[in-house]
Design an enzyme around this catalytic site. Structure first.
Site, short mmCIF file in Angstrom:
data_model
loop_
_atom_site.label_atom_id
_atom_site.label_comp_id
_atom_site.label_asym_id
_atom_site.label_seq_id
_atom_site.Cartn_x
_atom_site.Cartn_y
_atom_site.Cartn_z
N ASP A 20 1.75 5.38 -4.42
CA ASP A 20 2.91 4.68 -3.85
C ASP A 20 3.42 3.48 -4.66
OD1 ASP A 20 1.55 6.19 -1.98
OD2 ASP A 20 1.25 4.56 -0.57
N ARG A 148 -1.72 0.54 8.53
CA ARG A 148 -1.60 0.06 7.15
C ARG A 148 -0.17 -0.02 6.63
NH1 ARG A 148 -4.80 4.68 6.69
NH2 ARG A 148 -3.66 6.58 6.19
C1 FRU Z 1 0.24 6.81 1.10
C2 FRU Z 1 -1.09 6.08 1.26
C3 FRU Z 1 -0.92 4.79 2.04
C4 FRU Z 1 -2.09 3.98 1.56
C5 FRU Z 1 -2.18 4.37 0.12
C6 FRU Z 1 -3.56 4.39 -0.45
O1 FRU Z 1 0.25 7.64 -0.01
O2 FRU Z 1 -2.04 6.92 1.88
O3 FRU Z 1 -0.85 4.93 3.43
O4 FRU Z 1 -1.90 2.61 1.73
O5 FRU Z 1 -1.61 5.66 0.02
O6 FRU Z 1 -3.51 4.66 -1.84
#
Ligand code: FRU
Length: 444
Positions: A20, A148
Site C-alpha cells: 500500500d 487499522r
Molecule cells: C492492505 C493491508 C493493510 C495493512 C497493510 C499491511 O493491503 O493489509 O490493511 O495495514 O496491508 O502491509
C-alpha cells in the site's frame, strides 16, 4: 529488446516487496509517497516498515529507504498502513502498529494488537518518537482485533480520522473519530453496508462539492462476473446513496490512498497488487515484487461517479509523440496509447498475448498467452458504450482507461520482449513513446 521487467514510470523497490501507498502528501516543497515496504523479502514474508519516495514534480524521484521500522513493543510485528497530514511546519504521520503475541491464537479474536500510532517529522525522513494514541481497548467493543489503516484529514475546523475494521460478527466497517489536537481522539460513528465483506481495509474520505465518498478495500465480498472478480475488492461508497462502485476492474489494484496537491487536484495512488492472489509475478525470482500505480487525478463525473485519469505531469515523459498512428505496427515499451472507437465494437491486441475487446456493452481484458499473464485470465467491465480507450503500458504493467476514466483496468503483464506488435479493429490509435522516470536510490 529483452524485457528486464524493471518498471520505467512506476514506483517499485530495487529489492524486496512493497504494498500500500501510505502518508501521501505535499510537504516542504515536495510530494511524499510512503509505502508498505519489506526490503528483506520479495514474497512479503518479512516485517513491514515504511519506505519513502519524494519528488518535486511527480516525474523524478528520490527513494530515501526505510524511514519507519517495526522497532518498538507497540509495532513489533509491522508498521502497517496509515496517512499523513501537514500542520504548521510539521508532517504528522499516523499508522497501525501491528503486534502478534506468541501463543495459540487465531489473531482475529485474540492475540493481535492494532495500535494507532503518531510520529512527526520536519523533513519527511527523520522521525520523532512514536506515541500510541489508541489501542484495541479504545475501539468499540463490537470490533475484533482487526482495526487499522488510519487516514486523517482536516474538515470544518477539526481533524477527522477513519479506521478500517472487522466486527466480532465478521462485518467490514469504518470507524470515524475526531480530534482538536491530532493526539486526543473521540469516537463519532461507524459506517458499514450489508453484504460487503468481513473486513474493510485502508479507508479514505473524498469530498467533492456536496458529495462524500468513502473509499474502502473490502475483503470477503461474494465474487461476480463483472464485480468483485478479484480475491479482494477496492472501491468507494457514495455516502448519500449507499452505492458501492469498484475503483478498478483489472487484476492488480488495491488499497488506494488520495491526497490534495497544492493546486487542489485530488490525486490517487493505488497498490498495483493485491494480497493472496491466485496468480504470480515472476520478478519474485529476481528479488523484488509489486509497484504502485501511476498517480491519477480524481474528478466527479456527470453520472455522480468518480473518474480516474493519469496526472498531466506524465506528458513530460513523452519522447516521441508520433510513435504509432493508425491501426497497427510495432512500438517499444513503455508507451501511452490513446484510441477512439469507430463503431459499436472494437478490439486491440498486443503481440497476440493480450486482447482488449469491447462488444455488446462489455469490455474484456484477456490474456492469450499464460507466460505473459502468469495465471491471469480474463477481467470484464460493463459500459453502455465505449468511445475512448487509453492504455498506459509500462514494461510490466498496463493501466487501461475507458471513456476517460469511467472504468479503469490495471494489470501486471510480463512480455519477454519490450517490442509490442499492435493490431486493432474498429479503433483509431495513436501512441507516444515514453522515457523512464529518474529514481535515485539514496537508502535501503
Ligand atoms: C492492505 C493491508 C493493510 C495493512 C497493510 C499491511 O493491503 O493489509 O490493511 O495495514 O496491508 O502491509
Amino acid at each position: 529488446m529483452k524485457n528486464d521487467f524493471r518498471q520505467a514510470f512506476h514506483l517499485e523497490p530495487l529489492n524486496g516487496w512493497i504494498n500500500d501507498p501510505n502518508g501521501l502528501c505535499w510537504f516542504n516543497g515536495r510530494y511524499h509517497v510512503y509505502c508498505q515496504y519489506s526490503p528483506g523479502s520479495a514474497d512479503g514474508s518479512s516485517k513491514r516498515g515504511w519506505g519513502h519516495f519524494q519528488s518535486r514534480d511527480l516525474t523524478s524521484w528520490e527513494f530515501t529507504g526505510t524511514v519507519l521500522f517495526a522497532d518498538t513493543p507497540d509495532d513489533a510485528d509491522g508498521v502497517f498502513s496509515g496517512s499523513g497530514i501537514v500542520k504548521d511546519d510539521t508532517l504528522y504521520l499516523f499508522y497501525t502498529g501491528n503486534v502478534e503475541h506468541e501463543g495459540d491464537y487465531d489473531y482475529t479474536t485474540a492475540g493481535r494488537e492494532a495500535n494507532t500510532i503518531l510520529v512527526t517529522t520536519k523533513d519527511g525522513v527523520t522521525m520523532s518518537e512514536k506515541k500510541v494514541l489508541l489501542r484495541n481497548s479504545d475501539y468499540p467493543d463490537y470490533c475484533c482485533c482487526h482495526v487499522r489503516d488510519p487516514k486523517v484529514w482536516e474538515q470544518d475546523g477539526k481533524f477527522l480520522m477513519v479506521l478500517g475494521a472487522r466486527t466480532v460478527d465478521d462485518k467490514g466497517c469504518v470507524l470515524f473519530y475526531s480530534s482538536h489536537d491530532l493526539e486526543n481522539w473521540e469516537f463519532d460513528k461507524k459506517v458499514s453496508k450489508a453484504d460487503l465483506g468481513y473486513m474493510w481495509e485502508c479507508p479514505d474520505l473524498i469530498r467533492t462539492g456536496a458529495s462524500e465518498f468513502l473509499s474502502i478495500s473490502p475483503q470477503g465480498a461474494a465474487h461476480g462476473q463483472y464485480q468483485f472478480q478479484n480475491v479482494y475488492s477496492s472501491g468507494y461508497l457514495a455516502l448519500n446513496t449507499g452505492i458501492y462502485t469498484e475503483w478498478d476492474c483489472g487484476f492488480d489494484f488495491y488499497a488506494p490512498q488520495t491526497f490534495t496537491a497544492p493546486d487542489k487536484r485530488r490525486i490517487i495512488i493505488g497498490w498495483m497488487g493485491i494480497g493472496d492472489i491466485p496468480y504470480y509475478n515472476p520478478t519474485v525470482k529476481l528479488g523484488w515484487q509489486h509497484c504502485l500505480t501511476v498517480p491519477c487525478e480524481v474528478t466527479l463525473g456527470d453520472d455522480g461517479k468518480l473518474r480516474r485519469n493519469p496526472i498531466t505531469e506524465l506528458e513530460r515523459l513523452v519522447t516521441d509523440r508520433t510513435a504509432l498512428v493508425g491501426a497497427g505496427g510495432e512500438i517499444e515499451l513503455p508507451f501511452d496509447l490513446s484510441a477512439s472507437a469507430e463503431g459499436e465494437s472494437f478490439e486491440l491486441n498486443f503481440s497476440d498475448a493480450v486482447q482488449m475487446k469491447f462488444e455488446s456493452g462489455v469490455f474484456t481484458l484477456r490474456f492469450l498467452d499464460d507466460a505473459v499473464g502468469c495465471g491471469r485470465n480474463a477481467r470484464r467491465a460493463r459500459l453502455d458504450r465505449c468511445s475512448r480507450l487509453r492504455v498506459l503500458a509500462d514494461k510490466t504493467s498496463l493501466e487501461i482507461f475507458l471513456n476517460d476514466g469511467e472504468k479503469v483496468l490495471s494489470t501486471r503483464f510480463y512480455p519477454d520482449s519490450t517490442v509490442v506488435r499492435i493490431s486493432s479493429r474498429g479503433l483509431h490509435c495513436e501512441a507516444a513513446r515514453l522515457r523512464a522516470m529518474e529514481v535515485e536510490h539514496l537508502g535501503k
